[in-house]
Write a protein that holds these residues in place. Sequence first.
Motif, short mmCIF file in Angstrom:
data_model
loop_
_atom_site.label_atom_id
_atom_site.label_comp_id
_atom_site.label_asym_id
_atom_site.label_seq_id
_atom_site.Cartn_x
_atom_site.Cartn_y
_atom_site.Cartn_z
N LEU A 1 0.73 -0.99 -0.27
CA LEU A 1 0.16 0.08 -0.27
C LEU A 1 0.99 1.13 0.00
CD1 LEU A 1 -2.95 -1.37 2.61
CD2 LEU A 1 -3.06 -0.73 -0.18
N TYR A 2 1.86 1.36 0.68
CA TYR A 2 2.80 2.48 0.49
C TYR A 2 3.61 2.68 -0.76
CZ TYR A 2 6.95 5.06 1.81
OH TYR A 2 8.12 5.88 1.62
N TYR A 3 3.69 1.70 -0.97
CA TYR A 3 4.64 1.18 -2.76
C TYR A 3 3.39 2.14 -3.49
CZ TYR A 3 6.77 0.26 -6.80
OH TYR A 3 6.25 0.26 -8.60
N ARG A 4 2.45 1.67 -3.04
CA ARG A 4 1.19 2.14 -4.30
C ARG A 4 0.80 3.22 -4.60
NH1 ARG A 4 -4.42 -1.13 -4.78
NH2 ARG A 4 -5.25 1.33 -4.72
N ALA A 5 0.87 4.03 -3.03
CA ALA A 5 0.46 5.10 -2.93
C ALA A 5 1.62 6.45 -2.99
CB ALA A 5 0.84 5.88 -1.58
N LYS A 6 2.59 6.18 -3.15
CA LYS A 6 3.60 6.69 -3.44
C LYS A 6 4.24 7.32 -4.94
CE LYS A 6 6.99 8.34 -0.39
NZ LYS A 6 7.18 9.94 -0.14
#
Length: 60
Positions: A47-52
């Motif tokens: 989720l962090y990677y996708r948001a970035k």
Amino acid sequence: MRSLLIALQQVNIEEKLKTAPDGNYQVGVLIGSFVPFIVLVGLAYFLYYRAKKKEKNLNN
């Protein structure tokens, strides 16, 4: 309702390790207790990677 469900899902790992029939069972219990944590860490990273990635695309 949620507290009842949480109470039913709690497992005493120390008790399982004490009453384990052999060493392989102990290893399985330890691995099984870490799997939910590893899955949550993996989900958080995804989720962090996708948001970035989304933020980067919005800025360009």
